[in-house]
Motif scaffolding. Structure first.
Motif, PDB file in Angstrom:
ATOM      1  N   TRP A  35     -11.014 -11.907   0.360  1.00 13.91           N
ATOM      2  CA  TRP A  35     -12.336 -12.240   0.881  1.00 13.91           C
ATOM      3  C   TRP A  35     -12.524 -13.730   1.128  1.00 13.91           C
ATOM      4  CZ3 TRP A  35     -15.598  -8.963   3.052  1.00 13.91           C
ATOM      5  CH2 TRP A  35     -15.413  -7.596   2.789  1.00 13.91           C
ATOM      6  N   HIS A  36     -11.434 -14.471   1.110  1.00 16.04           N
ATOM      7  CA  HIS A  36     -11.524 -15.920   1.351  1.00 16.04           C
ATOM      8  C   HIS A  36     -12.193 -16.225   2.686  1.00 16.04           C
ATOM      9  CE1 HIS A  36     -10.284 -20.144   1.472  1.00 16.04           C
ATOM     10  NE2 HIS A  36      -9.968 -19.935   2.724  1.00 16.04           N
ATOM     11  N   GLY A  37     -11.741 -15.540   3.733  1.00 16.00           N
ATOM     12  CA  GLY A  37     -12.206 -15.971   5.050  1.00 16.00           C
ATOM     13  C   GLY A  37     -12.666 -14.847   5.945  1.00 16.00           C
ATOM     14  N   ARG A  38     -12.890 -13.669   5.383  1.00 15.36           N
ATOM     15  CA  ARG A  38     -13.272 -12.600   6.308  1.00 15.36           C
ATOM     16  C   ARG A  38     -14.731 -12.206   6.131  1.00 15.36           C
ATOM     17  NH1 ARG A  38     -13.835  -7.085   6.078  1.00 15.36           N
ATOM     18  NH2 ARG A  38     -12.966  -5.851   4.366  1.00 15.36           N
ATOM     19  N   ALA A  39     -15.345 -11.781   7.234  1.00 15.56           N
ATOM     20  CA  ALA A  39     -16.741 -11.348   7.199  1.00 15.56           C
ATOM     21  C   ALA A  39     -16.783  -9.855   6.888  1.00 15.56           C
ATOM     22  CB  ALA A  39     -17.403 -11.626   8.540  1.00 15.56           C
ATOM     23  N   PRO A  40     -17.811  -9.392   6.167  1.00 14.57           N
ATOM     24  CA  PRO A  40     -17.913  -7.965   5.879  1.00 14.57           C
ATOM     25  C   PRO A  40     -18.279  -7.175   7.137  1.00 14.57           C
ATOM     26  CG  PRO A  40     -19.835  -9.130   5.047  1.00 14.57           C
ATOM     27  CD  PRO A  40     -18.909 -10.167   5.582  1.00 14.57           C
ATOM     28  N   LEU A  42     -21.660  -5.010   4.387  1.00 15.74           N
ATOM     29  CA  LEU A  42     -22.808  -5.905   4.219  1.00 15.74           C
ATOM     30  C   LEU A  42     -23.960  -5.186   3.529  1.00 15.74           C
ATOM     31  CD1 LEU A  42     -24.372  -8.560   4.786  1.00 15.74           C
ATOM     32  CD2 LEU A  42     -24.995  -7.600   7.004  1.00 15.74           C
ATOM     33  N   ASP A  43     -24.272  -4.003   4.032  1.00 22.73           N
ATOM     34  CA  ASP A  43     -25.390  -3.244   3.439  1.00 22.73           C
ATOM     35  C   ASP A  43     -25.117  -2.949   1.969  1.00 22.73           C
ATOM     36  OD1 ASP A  43     -26.709  -3.282   5.825  1.00 22.73           O
ATOM     37  OD2 ASP A  43     -25.976  -1.323   6.494  1.00 22.73           O
ATOM     38  N   LYS A  44     -23.883  -2.550   1.673  1.00 25.43           N
ATOM     39  CA  LYS A  44     -23.518  -2.233   0.293  1.00 25.43           C
ATOM     40  C   LYS A  44     -23.641  -3.484  -0.587  1.00 25.43           C
ATOM     41  CE  LYS A  44     -20.148   0.492  -2.277  1.00 25.43           C
ATOM     42  NZ  LYS A  44     -18.961  -0.126  -2.865  1.00 25.43           N
ATOM     43  N   ALA A  45     -23.159  -4.612  -0.048  1.00 27.39           N
ATOM     44  CA  ALA A  45     -23.194  -5.850  -0.815  1.00 27.39           C
ATOM     45  C   ALA A  45     -24.629  -6.271  -1.099  1.00 27.39           C
ATOM     46  CB  ALA A  45     -22.460  -6.954  -0.046  1.00 27.39           C
ATOM     47  N   LEU A  46     -25.484  -6.210  -0.087  1.00 23.74           N
ATOM     48  CA  LEU A  46     -26.883  -6.610  -0.274  1.00 23.74           C
ATOM     49  C   LEU A  46     -27.557  -5.722  -1.312  1.00 23.74           C
ATOM     50  CD1 LEU A  46     -27.984  -7.408   3.405  1.00 23.74           C
ATOM     51  CD2 LEU A  46     -27.557  -9.035   1.536  1.00 23.74           C
ATOM     52  N   LYS A  47     -27.219  -4.437  -1.272  1.00 20.73           N
ATOM     53  CA  LYS A  47     -27.781  -3.496  -2.234  1.00 20.73           C
ATOM     54  C   LYS A  47     -27.358  -3.866  -3.658  1.00 20.73           C
ATOM     55  CE  LYS A  47     -28.416   1.514  -2.573  1.00 20.73           C
ATOM     56  NZ  LYS A  47     -28.018   2.808  -1.957  1.00 20.73           N
ATOM     57  N   GLU A  48     -26.065  -4.119  -3.810  1.00 22.64           N
ATOM     58  CA  GLU A  48     -25.559  -4.468  -5.155  1.00 22.64           C
ATOM     59  C   GLU A  48     -26.162  -5.774  -5.659  1.00 22.64           C
ATOM     60  OE1 GLU A  48     -21.383  -4.300  -5.782  1.00 22.64           O
ATOM     61  OE2 GLU A  48     -21.119  -2.414  -4.705  1.00 22.64           O
ATOM     62  N   LEU A  49     -26.458  -6.650  -4.751  1.00 18.70           N
ATOM     63  CA  LEU A  49     -27.040  -7.949  -5.135  1.00 18.70           C
ATOM     64  C   LEU A  49     -28.548  -7.858  -5.324  1.00 18.70           C
ATOM     65  CD1 LEU A  49     -24.983 -10.188  -2.672  1.00 18.70           C
ATOM     66  CD2 LEU A  49     -24.849 -10.287  -5.182  1.00 18.70           C
ATOM     67  N   GLY A  50     -29.103  -6.672  -5.083  1.00 20.25           N
ATOM     68  CA  GLY A  50     -30.541  -6.494  -5.219  1.00 20.25           C
ATOM     69  C   GLY A  50     -31.323  -7.161  -4.101  1.00 20.25           C
ATOM     70  N   LEU A  51     -30.646  -7.340  -2.960  1.00 23.08           N
ATOM     71  CA  LEU A  51     -31.306  -8.032  -1.839  1.00 23.08           C
ATOM     72  C   LEU A  51     -31.666  -7.091  -0.692  1.00 23.08           C
ATOM     73  CD1 LEU A  51     -29.061 -11.226  -1.780  1.00 23.08           C
ATOM     74  CD2 LEU A  51     -31.483 -11.130  -2.413  1.00 23.08           C
ATOM     75  N   GLU A  52     -31.489  -5.804  -0.936  1.00 24.46           N
ATOM     76  CA  GLU A  52     -31.764  -4.820   0.103  1.00 24.46           C
ATOM     77  C   GLU A  52     -33.186  -4.993   0.619  1.00 24.46           C
ATOM     78  OE1 GLU A  52     -30.667  -0.053   0.461  1.00 24.46           O
ATOM     79  OE2 GLU A  52     -31.507  -0.912  -1.370  1.00 24.46           O
ATOM     80  N   GLY A  53     -33.298  -5.084   1.929  1.00 25.93           N
ATOM     81  CA  GLY A  53     -34.632  -5.186   2.518  1.00 25.93           C
ATOM     82  C   GLY A  53     -35.249  -6.575   2.426  1.00 25.93           C
ATOM     83  N   LYS A  81     -18.795 -12.877  -6.823  1.00 30.47           N
ATOM     84  CA  LYS A  81     -19.651 -12.455  -7.948  1.00 30.47           C
ATOM     85  C   LYS A  81     -20.803 -11.546  -7.500  1.00 30.47           C
ATOM     86  CE  LYS A  81     -21.536 -12.860 -12.138  1.00 30.47           C
ATOM     87  NZ  LYS A  81     -20.913 -12.302 -13.359  1.00 30.47           N
ATOM     88  N   GLY A  82     -20.915 -10.422  -8.153  1.00 26.89           N
ATOM     89  CA  GLY A  82     -22.052  -9.554  -7.928  1.00 26.89           C
ATOM     90  C   GLY A  82     -21.821  -8.459  -6.902  1.00 26.89           C
ATOM     91  N   VAL A  83     -20.694  -8.548  -6.191  1.00 27.30           N
ATOM     92  CA  VAL A  83     -20.382  -7.496  -5.220  1.00 27.30           C
ATOM     93  C   VAL A  83     -19.097  -6.823  -5.693  1.00 27.30           C
ATOM     94  CG1 VAL A  83     -19.862  -6.965  -2.821  1.00 27.30           C
ATOM     95  CG2 VAL A  83     -21.487  -8.791  -3.376  1.00 27.30           C
ATOM     96  N   SER A  84     -19.231  -5.569  -6.085  1.00 28.96           N
ATOM     97  CA  SER A  84     -18.132  -4.885  -6.789  1.00 28.96           C
ATOM     98  C   SER A  84     -16.809  -4.964  -6.043  1.00 28.96           C
ATOM     99  CB  SER A  84     -18.503  -3.423  -7.028  1.00 28.96           C
ATOM    100  OG  SER A  84     -18.745  -2.802  -5.774  1.00 28.96           O
TER     101      SER A  84
END
Lengths: 643, 643
Positions: free
Chosen positions: A222-227, A232-243, A211-214
């Motif tokens: 995405w069951h068991g793999r790390a980004p 990771l950067d893209k996901a954090l940005k989409e989640l509004g967690l950048e920085g 949820k929240g990561v396009s």
């Protein structure tokens, strides 16, 4: 994550400073693979430092791939094998009732997990005992590893099912925090209103995986793999967690921890004159491929046989069983997805075999050979049916998943069953040959065990593979690469060369045994007879007896609890009248009666002392015993032995 | 019986002259213990002679206690472990669909059986795959061994449950032949109407256990017992069958068969100068009691400890776990009936242990240590919880139930688990002592295995029992009764007497080993060191090494597939540097990698070659090897061994 936040930061009564506070609410993670969410919940609630969650799945870390309560305060129980948590929660809820306590027991489950029969045993119990202090939560994200739950094995209508098992059912939007909190708090209140007279509650939370990561939403992969770092950067940005998250600090923390792990490990390794690790030198180079690939290759090439029916048990890609139909869509009619229900799949395989089919199924060896042991025994072996079972991801080299998913005991049970044959091939090529043979030539119950990690390929098309017959592998010369330095023969074609010792191995321990032979020759001048005992049952006892007679020292090596190989080898020796009076000593390399651990596969090979270096060190010790015995007459041996 | 009659004599398409006719309807008996009804159905349909059904549960008979398809034409699959049949039926129904066949698959289940989670895995599959060629039948007689289903573990409302799993549900009076036939025929028609697009059908048949016999109706105790002759006459009269069944002829037929069995068995037994069988002579007399009684006695005497919580798993009286509350009704609050759901019970026990309770559960060892292996491994052993598991009815001496219920492999799996301790006591008294110890003094996962049949009591209050430490038992003198002729010491207190051999045994094989010592002394003058290795894990390897050193011959005896005891004993010997160069030979008495059989317990002890006579015969053979080796110098031993 939304439910975790609601539970750990608002709804649950607990005390991070006193994790064992007797009146706390208990939270059981039946879906142990959701451990990262659990650890973050604990960290944000104050049970552990947030930055330590970055140590996830590392060796010696409390943040195991699947949660272990003996390693991390706040973790209530150890889980990872799906379907067990709700039963544990039933036990805890019963204990609370016995002790007249008013706390609650939450149990977090997946929707794919509802395929496990044990869930319905526990659901029946909770309904029967009217455990209203028990609150189940189903994360209905509609996905499991093999795809959409409705396609893999439809569990719906879940609401009707739970109602018919005596539960109060609430369905919510699992991402609407108001609904989440309200449902959880209401379930608690219900219990308090009239304890013991009500029903257990299940909250079925409709959620979106990722949820929240396009690029993660609704993607099973995405069951068991790390980004990657970019992802990771893209996901954090989409989640509004950048920085907002100290990513660099967390990476540095993990890196520092990892360096310490590696230092510790190296300090524990036996030392030799040179570094003999794989690929350490040009002539130590070997091609590395996972043994499991050979299984898929065989199914792909033999799959036209119309009798073959393959079962999907939810990790089909990983164990390569899906290669059966990957390039042959017409075979899809003989591919049956059974979901996460190993017991029923096992008995259903017997039913298909009864009708002349040749069923093949596999999953993690813990679930392919333990979860369903009684079904293998009664449905398959007692009926003597032609079923091929693949115990995948055997051994500690499974890696970061940790103990629950590292099968270290499966061969005890499998070799113990009448009518069963057991093969543990040494590399990808031998796995393909063994699967070819077992699939089409061997009729009866049969178990093949293979590993997850890439391991050296040490056989080729011309290497003999005869079911039930050992190979002898001898180091012959220096060669440009590792495998060419060795010669392999069927043991029955081999003549004694008065070697200093025998190393009897199976599975991925065979390449390690070969490397040990290399170390022993280079550092000590010792000649080694490596016996590849790929067939654990029936075991080639004649080869063992000859090796014991010729070399006096037999060292076994197995990526398993010590005994599946070591013990029958010893028994073959002591029961042989032809060996009576011949001095023989044995040693055993393998896992020493302990559970696995999360970590990188090759770290675990070192930590669990099953590397070539450990084999070689033990070999030197045994040869020392052989040499120290100067050979008194047999009549005096008694005294020598007793001093 | 009414449903059997309808199925075999009217509804099912089959051909008794061609039992494997490919287009026949398949009938799967998931409740294998209903075998007598199955056999009568087959007999009346013409598959087998009616009078042969009187050979029920006899040795070598096709009429096994639980049906075995390899022994009797018309039996589709081997069943006996509850909950597996519906899955097998799913497999057969899937095969029919793959082969585009139009036959039907009937599956007969019990209502207590609905407690097994595997039933719901299979039910989910049948619904998911829309297997309308599958017709389930639930014999809802509302009783199971421990009592009323609603009390043991309520499975109702069954109709709602099956509907929510995607089934068509029909409820009938199972004794109204019109309703029975109509329901079965209609279910077949539904499938024919639009194959593959519909739903599986379950017929829930309300029945009365023991219908038509006043003293049997609704009495749980008639689950597995045969009537006396008087009861039989009364029952036949009430059923209106007086004079219509050739009772005397049937008895005579069974008697004649039995005489033949006994003749065959005796012909296979090793012969000695006298008959040394239990109680054959005045001084061979021993008191006989089942080892399981000691388990119940311990629970009764220790049960006041408020931490103890005992689970009922439906055979509570037989395994004596119900002694916990039998004379102490106040303990009923700590008695939890879990029904036939071994997996969930195992994980629930872990939950209780997590909360400081001391859970105890047990059932047939096949279901206490195989059905639930993954739960024992992950929920209990990985979490290192204090749970006592009783594997009851271990060994072939379980008797007439047959192979499915004779645990011969359980110790492989249990000894293989980290953190687990395993004790196999030798008689009722030792079972009580072992239970006392494990229950209150040993913390951690623990497994105790005991037998069903009465076996000789060979220890008393003063006999030492130290967990993990072997006892030495020596034949000392002629005495008025068997047990008094022996002296028992802790092995660590024993000094070598240069005996001719060691017999290392556990469980009910210890009395057999003692009798073998008697035979060896009387017939051959050999002195035997009997080692009672009651603790299989951790094994007393020091005692084994000393015995091997002192006697050179070690014969193991286990009522288990050979290996749980024999193999680690061999391993202890070959791995011991102090034994290097000492000539040692071992032999192994135990079950030889085959499944059990129906028969009288002592017949099976003979048939499976685990009697004292077999031990003694093997001992003579091994001592022969020892004596034939005249003791060349060690330097020459190599040649002796290779000739």
């Amino acid at each position: 994550m939304d439910i975790t936040a609601a539970l750990y930061l608002r709804v649950a009564d607990h005390d991070p400073k006193n994790p064992n506070w007797p009146d706390r609410d208990r939270i059981i993670w039946s879906t142990g693979h959701k451990a990262p969410s659990l650890y973050l919940g604990l960290a944000f609630a104050g049970f552990c430092p947030k930055e330590d969650v970055a140590l996830l799945r590392k060796l010696y870390s409390p943040y195991q791939g699947h949660p272990h309560w003996l390693k991390l305060p706040g973790v209530e129980v150890s889980t990872g094998s799906l379907g067990q948590g709700l039963s544990i929660a039933v036990g805890i809820a019963l204990a609370a009732r016995l002790d007249k306590k008013n706390h609650h027991v939450f149990c977090i489950m997946g929707d794919g997990e509802q395929q496990e029969g044990q869930i319905w045993e526990a659901a029946m119990e909770a309904g029967h005992f009217k455990l209203d202090n028990l609150i189940g939560i189903v994360d209905r994200n509609r996905l499991q590893i093999d795809g959409w739950v409705k396609d893999v094995m439809n569990v719906e209508p879940l609401e009707d099912k739970y109602r018919s098992f005596g539960w109060e059912v609430v369905t919510i939007d699992g991402h609407d925090m108001n609904q989440v909190v309200e449902a959880l708090e209401k379930a608690k209140e219900n219990a308090k209103a009239k304890p013991g007279s009500g029903k257990p509650t299940v909250i079925i939370a409709n959620t979106v995986k990722g949820k929240g990561v396009s690029f993660m939403e609704n993607v099973a992969g995405w069951h068991g793999r790390a980004p990657t770092r970019e992802e990771l950067d893209k996901a954090l940005k989409e989640l509004g967690l950048e920085g907002q998250i100290p990513v660099e600090l967390l990476f540095a923390h993990a890196k520092q921890y990892q360096a310490e792990v590696e230092r510790k490990l190296e300090a524990k390794m036996p030392k030799f004159h040179r570094n003999y690790w794989w690929n350490a030198a040009e002539n130590m180079k070997a091609q590395m491929k996972p043994t499991r690939l050979g299984f898929g290759q065989s199914l792909a090439s033999n799959g036209d046989d119309p009798r073959i029916v393959c079962f999907g048990l939810d990790i089909s890609g990983s164990i390569t069983i899906s290669e059966f139909y990957a390039n042959k869509p017409e075979r899809k009619s003989r591919w049956i997805s059974m979901g996460i229900a190993e017991q029923s799949a096992t008995s259903a395989a017997a039913g298909l075999a009864k009708e002349g089919k040749l069923p093949v199924f596999g999953t993690y060896a813990t679930f392919a050979a333990a979860r369903n042991l009684d079904q293998i025994r009664t449905s398959i072996c007692y009926g003597n049916f032609n079923v091929l079972i693949a115990g995948a991801h055997g051994g500690v080299s499974v890696g970061p998943d940790g103990a629950t998913h590292q099968a270290l005991e499966d061969c005890f049970a499998m070799c113990g069953l009448p009518n069963m044959s057991v093969v543990v091939p040494c590399d990808m090529v031998e796995t393909r040959k063994a699967t070819d043979y077992l699939l089409l030539k061997h009729v009866g119950p049969k178990y093949i065990r293979f590993a997850r990690e890439a391991t050296p390929i040490v056989t080729n098309e011309n290497t003999p593979f005869v079911f039930g017959k050992a190979n002898v592998i001898r180091l012959r010369k220096e060669a440009p690469n590792f495998i060419e330095a060795f010669e392999t023969k069927l043991e029955s074609d081999y003549r004694d060369e008065c070697e200093d010792l025998t190393i009897a191995a199976c599975g991925p321990m065979v390449p390690e045994a070969m490397r040990a032979a290399w170390i022993l020759k280079s550092d000590f001048g010792y000649e080694t007879r490596v016996l590849n005992l790929h067939t654990l049952k029936p075991l080639d006892t004649e080869a063992i007896v000859r090796a014991a007679r010729d070399t006096s020292v037999v060292l076994t090596a197995e990526e398993h609890q010590i005994g599946a190989l070591a013990w029958p080898v010893s028994s073959a020796i002591t029961q042989s009248p032809t060996l009576y009076g011949i001095p023989i000593i044995t040693g055993a390399i393998g896992v020493k009666d302990r559970f696995g651990d999360s970590g990188a596969p090759w770290e675990l090979i070192k930590e669990f002392e099953v590397s070539a270096e450990h084999i070689a060190a033990k070999a030197v010790e045994l040869i020392g015993i052989k040499k120290s015995q100067t050979g008194p007459p047999v009549s005096e041996v008694h005294l020598v032995g007793t001093k």
